[in-house]
Design an enzyme around this catalytic site. Structure first.
Site, PDB file in Angstrom:
ATOM      1  N   ASP A  97     -29.955   1.638   6.752  1.00 40.23           N
ATOM      2  CA  ASP A  97     -28.662   1.533   6.061  1.00 40.23           C
ATOM      3  C   ASP A  97     -28.608   2.719   5.090  1.00 40.23           C
ATOM      4  OD1 ASP A  97     -26.361   1.016   4.704  1.00 40.23           O
ATOM      5  OD2 ASP A  97     -26.935  -0.971   3.955  1.00 40.23           O
ATOM      6  N   LYS A 143     -28.931 -10.262   8.820  1.00 39.12           N
ATOM      7  CA  LYS A 143     -29.613  -9.290   7.963  1.00 39.12           C
ATOM      8  C   LYS A 143     -29.900 -10.002   6.649  1.00 39.12           C
ATOM      9  CE  LYS A 143     -28.861  -4.607   6.156  1.00 39.12           C
ATOM     10  NZ  LYS A 143     -27.954  -3.986   5.188  1.00 39.12           N
ATOM     11  N   GLU A 146     -34.309  -6.274  -2.566  1.00 36.34           N
ATOM     12  CA  GLU A 146     -34.323  -7.173  -1.402  1.00 36.34           C
ATOM     13  C   GLU A 146     -35.729  -7.439  -0.878  1.00 36.34           C
ATOM     14  OE1 GLU A 146     -31.584  -5.496   1.431  1.00 36.34           O
ATOM     15  OE2 GLU A 146     -29.844  -5.945   0.184  1.00 36.34           O
ATOM     16  N   GLN A 195     -30.793   3.918   1.440  1.00 38.00           N
ATOM     17  CA  GLN A 195     -30.923   2.615   0.768  1.00 38.00           C
ATOM     18  C   GLN A 195     -31.898   1.649   1.443  1.00 38.00           C
ATOM     19  OE1 GLN A 195     -27.321   0.544  -1.033  1.00 38.00           O
ATOM     20  NE2 GLN A 195     -27.744  -0.804   0.689  1.00 38.00           N
ATOM     21  N   LYS A 199     -20.045 -10.165   5.444  1.00 39.95           N
ATOM     22  CA  LYS A 199     -20.453 -10.725   4.150  1.00 39.95           C
ATOM     23  C   LYS A 199     -19.240 -11.503   3.653  1.00 39.95           C
ATOM     24  CE  LYS A 199     -23.477  -6.877   2.678  1.00 39.95           C
ATOM     25  NZ  LYS A 199     -23.462  -5.545   2.015  1.00 39.95           N
ATOM     26  N   GLU A 235     -26.430   1.859   9.671  1.00 38.07           N
ATOM     27  CA  GLU A 235     -25.318   1.275   8.908  1.00 38.07           C
ATOM     28  C   GLU A 235     -24.778   2.288   7.897  1.00 38.07           C
ATOM     29  OE1 GLU A 235     -26.423  -2.570   7.297  1.00 38.07           O
ATOM     30  OE2 GLU A 235     -25.087  -2.330   5.576  1.00 38.07           O
ATOM     31  N   ASP A 290     -20.341  -1.420   6.975  1.00 40.31           N
ATOM     32  CA  ASP A 290     -20.447  -2.446   5.927  1.00 40.31           C
ATOM     33  C   ASP A 290     -19.385  -2.116   4.873  1.00 40.31           C
ATOM     34  OD1 ASP A 290     -21.159  -4.112   3.818  1.00 40.31           O
ATOM     35  OD2 ASP A 290     -23.066  -3.157   3.416  1.00 40.31           O
ATOM     36  N   ARG A 325     -26.687 -10.407   0.455  1.00 38.14           N
ATOM     37  CA  ARG A 325     -26.363  -9.313  -0.449  1.00 38.14           C
ATOM     38  C   ARG A 325     -27.628  -9.003  -1.242  1.00 38.14           C
ATOM     39  NH1 ARG A 325     -20.402  -8.100  -1.309  1.00 38.14           N
ATOM     40  NH2 ARG A 325     -21.537  -6.154  -1.448  1.00 38.14           N
ATOM     41  N   SER A 326     -27.622  -7.870  -1.935  1.00 37.88           N
ATOM     42  CA  SER A 326     -28.855  -7.493  -2.639  1.00 37.88           C
ATOM     43  C   SER A 326     -29.166  -8.471  -3.784  1.00 37.88           C
ATOM     44  CB  SER A 326     -28.769  -6.062  -3.148  1.00 37.88           C
ATOM     45  OG  SER A 326     -27.606  -5.875  -3.921  1.00 37.88           O
TER      46      SER A 326
HETATM   47  P1  PGA Z   1     -25.067  -4.878  -1.613  1.00 38.83           P
HETATM   48  O1  PGA Z   1     -25.342  -4.030  -0.310  1.00 38.83           O
HETATM   49  O2  PGA Z   1     -25.963  -4.300  -2.670  1.00 38.83           O
HETATM   50  O3  PGA Z   1     -23.625  -4.549  -1.889  1.00 38.83           O
HETATM   51  O4  PGA Z   1     -25.314  -6.283  -1.319  1.00 38.83           O
HETATM   52  C1  PGA Z   1     -26.328  -4.304   0.596  1.00 38.83           C
HETATM   53  C2  PGA Z   1     -26.013  -3.488   1.792  1.00 38.83           C
HETATM   54  O5  PGA Z   1     -25.458  -2.391   1.628  1.00 38.83           O
HETATM   55  O6  PGA Z   1     -26.224  -3.910   2.908  1.00 38.83           O
HETATM   56 ZN    ZN Z   2     -24.933  -1.866   3.652  1.00 41.91          ZN
END
Ligand code: PGA
Ligand code: ZN
Length: 431
Positions: free
Chosen positions: A251, A398, A215, A171, A347, A296, A322, A376-377
């Site tokens: 990650d 992050k 992101e 990712q 988060k 991660e 995470d 978050r994304s």
């Molecule tokens: P998310 O994840 O898309 O749930 O925000 C981001 C991440 O895994 O760090």
């Molecule tokens: Zn993550």
């Protein structure tokens, strides 16, 4: 009018009223164009605002984001259930307010009120109290001596659920700048790595359009290890040029790759499947080959055991949970007991309230875990997590490298560093 020396004894601190006069919620959009919730908290002396981010690769054990899945329902609940309870209370009683949010919700996972409503009210309240006192949020929350600025962990190449097409299975390919004297210098190194990787990708991927994922990370058509080679190369060049030690991180977001029926991780882009043992070998191999500073979610969210195995194998890499911990005290407590990971992502909207996130962070620090405040994304331009990273004493934040919703946090930390002046100090990352 200038004060005369003799007037000083007559100056009294004007009592600040943080009494909440009103709370309103509205529908706005996040960086993916999805509907989200924004909350205004109005006190007699100030005004606070917070909006909720959203995940694309969410952990299963996170709180429920919205009641019955809709932002509209959450807005109704804020108006009908939350506002009447909170109006008249003091915004600076954070723990009481967060407890009240739990009571109003009455469930273990905020499914009645919605975790994102709890998040926006909780943070909006803290923001209103800080503004009422005329203080920056981090200082209001943590006091005068909160002066440590986090290192920015930045997303450079994106794949998995954050990008589309033939992007890597992993990712996020990240950069972590170390040995830097200032946050500005660290953020600048990240931008340089992002730019350098962009130009290396032009050569490596003939179909590269400079497209980016959720992101702000590049979304190229390359395999996982090709991406790692490029990351390593760019980090070496920028480290050499800038003097900042730029290290590579990943990650894996392995829950997205895990197929529970087949009991294996499917790397579709690379055309490879790996069972749990093979996954450990694969990850520890990458760790050595690319001198990774950070990794991660290398295993799926239920596999605490493999996390513990990998953590035992290395002392020089941050092994981070995470989806594994979802900022949840009980899950982190279990991890600590069995030695799963040495680092945790924080988060706040994974647990709902600021107090919950703070308690998880405290528990992590007591156990010697490194904490990482994270975006978050699907983000909003809110910059609160910049303040939370300092207030909660997270040595890393992050929050991406480029793109408005990422840069808003980076720029706020640059301003904060300037404001702290000689008191500012880069936090220590134990590596
Ligand atoms: P998310 O994840 O898309 O749930 O925000 C981001 C991440 O895994 O760090
Ligand atoms: Zn993550």
């Amino acid at each position: 009018m200038r004060l005369e020396e003799g007037d000083k004894h007559r100056i009294e601190r004007i009592p600040v009223s943080t009494v909440i006069e009103d709370i309103t919620a509205r529908k706005t959009f996040n960086s993916r164009g999805e509907e989200t919730l924004e909350v205004d908290v109005i006190t007699l002396a100030g005004f606070g605002r917070a909006s909720a981010p959203a995940g694309a690769s969410k952990g299963k054990a996170e709180v429920i984001s919205y009641p019955q899945g809709t932002v509209d329902r959450a807005i109704e609940k804020v108006a009908d259930l939350v506002a009447p309870e909170l109006i008249g209370r003091n915004a600076d009683e954070q723990e009481e307010i967060d407890l009240l949010l739990h009571e109003i919700d009455g469930t273990a996972n905020f499914r009645n009120l919605g975790g994102n409503a709890a998040y926006a009210v909780s943070l909006g309240t803290a923001d209103a109290a800080a503004v009422s006192y005329g203080m920056p949020l981090f200082e209001y929350l943590a006091g005068y001596f909160a002066n440590e600025i986090p290192h920015p962990l930045g997303n450079i190449i994106g794949g998995g659920k954050h990008a589309y097409g033939k992007t890597p299975d992993i990712q996020e390919f990240l950069v972590l700048p170390l040995n830097t004297n200032s946050f500005y210098e660290a953020a600048k190194a990240n931008v340089s790595v992002h730019r350098k990787v962009g130009s290396l990708l032009e050569k490596a991927d003939k179909s590269f359009t400079k497209g980016r994922g959720d992101e702000g990370a590049w979304a190229p058509n390359i395999k996982n290890e090709e991406a790692l080679e490029i990351m390593l190369k760019a980090c070496e060049v920028v480290s050499e040029e800038s003097g900042v030690d730029c290290r590579v991180g990943l990650d894996i977001a392995a829950s997205s790759l895990w197929r529970s029926k087949e009991k294996c991780y499917v790397y579709a882009r690379d055309g490879v499947k790996r069972d749990s043992e093979e996954q450990i070998d694969f990850i520890s191999g990458l760790l050595e080959r690319y001198n990774l500073a950070y990794i991660e979610d290398p295993f799926h969210e239920q596999d605490f055991k493999s996390f513990a195995q990998l953590t035992k194998m290395t002392e020089k890499c941050l092994i981070c949970g995470d989806d594994l911990f979802v900022t949840n005290r009980e899950r982190l407590g279990h991890g600590i007991r069995i030695g799963a990971a040495n680092t945790v992502i924080i988060k706040t909207n994974q647990v709902g309230t600021l107090t919950d996130a703070w308690k998880t962070t405290q528990l992590a620090h007591k156990a010697g875990y490194t904490t990482i405040m994270s975006h978050r994304s699907g983000e909003t331009p809110d910059m609160h997590i910049a303040h939370l990273s300092i207030a909660l004493h997270c040595p890393i934040i992050k929050t991406g490298v480029i793109g408005g919703t990422r840069i808003s946090k980076i720029n706020e930390l640059i301003r904060t560093e300037e404001m702290l002046g000689g008191r500012a100090k880069m936090a220590t990352v134990r590596l």
